[in-house]
Design a protein around this motif. Structure first.
Motif, PDB file in Angstrom:
ATOM      1  N   UNK A   1       0.854  -1.231   0.095  1.00  0.00           N
ATOM      2  CA  UNK A   1       0.125   0.007  -0.029  1.00  0.00           C
ATOM      3  C   UNK A   1       0.731   1.282   0.073  1.00  0.00           C
ATOM      4  N   UNK A   2       2.078   1.338   0.709  1.00  0.00           N
ATOM      5  CA  UNK A   2       2.962   2.522   0.908  1.00  0.00           C
ATOM      6  C   UNK A   2       3.259   3.113  -0.554  1.00  0.00           C
ATOM      7  N   UNK A   3       3.819   2.221  -1.389  1.00  0.00           N
ATOM      8  CA  UNK A   3       4.225   2.579  -2.689  1.00  0.00           C
ATOM      9  C   UNK A   3       3.411   2.735  -3.683  1.00  0.00           C
ATOM     10  N   UNK A   4       2.269   2.255  -3.348  1.00  0.00           N
ATOM     11  CA  UNK A   4       1.344   2.505  -4.284  1.00  0.00           C
ATOM     12  C   UNK A   4       0.570   3.924  -4.067  1.00  0.00           C
ATOM     13  N   UNK A   5       0.509   4.421  -2.886  1.00  0.00           N
ATOM     14  CA  UNK A   5       0.156   5.468  -2.087  1.00  0.00           C
ATOM     15  C   UNK A   5       0.692   6.604  -2.735  1.00  0.00           C
ATOM     16  N   UNK A   6       2.201   6.451  -2.722  1.00  0.00           N
ATOM     17  CA  UNK A   6       2.912   7.431  -3.294  1.00  0.00           C
ATOM     18  C   UNK A   6       2.886   7.642  -4.880  1.00  0.00           C
ATOM     19  N   UNK A   7       2.901   6.356  -5.504  1.00  0.00           N
ATOM     20  CA  UNK A   7       2.725   6.717  -7.008  1.00  0.00           C
ATOM     21  C   UNK A   7       1.299   7.246  -7.546  1.00  0.00           C
ATOM     22  N   UNK A   8       0.394   6.973  -6.693  1.00  0.00           N
ATOM     23  CA  UNK A   8      -0.993   7.258  -7.132  1.00  0.00           C
ATOM     24  C   UNK A   8      -1.127   8.864  -6.758  1.00  0.00           C
ATOM     25  N   UNK A   9      -0.457   9.233  -5.559  1.00  0.00           N
ATOM     26  CA  UNK A   9      -0.148  10.623  -5.568  1.00  0.00           C
ATOM     27  C   UNK A   9       0.480  11.537  -6.682  1.00  0.00           C
TER      28      UNK A   9
END
Length: 76
Positions: A8-16
């Motif tokens: 979830x953390x890398x996907x959160x950063x990339x989606x931002x």
């Protein structure tokens, strides 16, 4: 827990980052005026962010799945 954080953390950063890139080229006010759903600007930002977060989380989860050793999947 560490598995979910690593997904979830890398996907959160990339989606931002992806949301920022999308809205550099699209203006939410123009989307509503051209026949899009009647959302506020914050609504467009939120829906786009959540869609991109779900998409990138799915791709990260698939990558995480394929990094497992074959013995943990095929226990014959």
């Amino acid at each position: 827990m560490q598995k979910w954080v690593s997904v979830l953390w890398p996907s959160f950063i990339m989606s931002a980052v992806a949301t920022a890139v999308v809205f550099v080229f699209l203006n939410p006010a123009n989307l509503a005026a051209s026949g899009g759903p009647a959302l506020t600007s914050l609504g467009y930002y939120s829906v786009t962010f959540l869609f991109l977060w779900a998409t990138t989380a799915l791709t990260t989860l698939i990558s995480h799945f394929f990094q497992r050793p074959p013995d943990s999947v095929n226990r014959d």
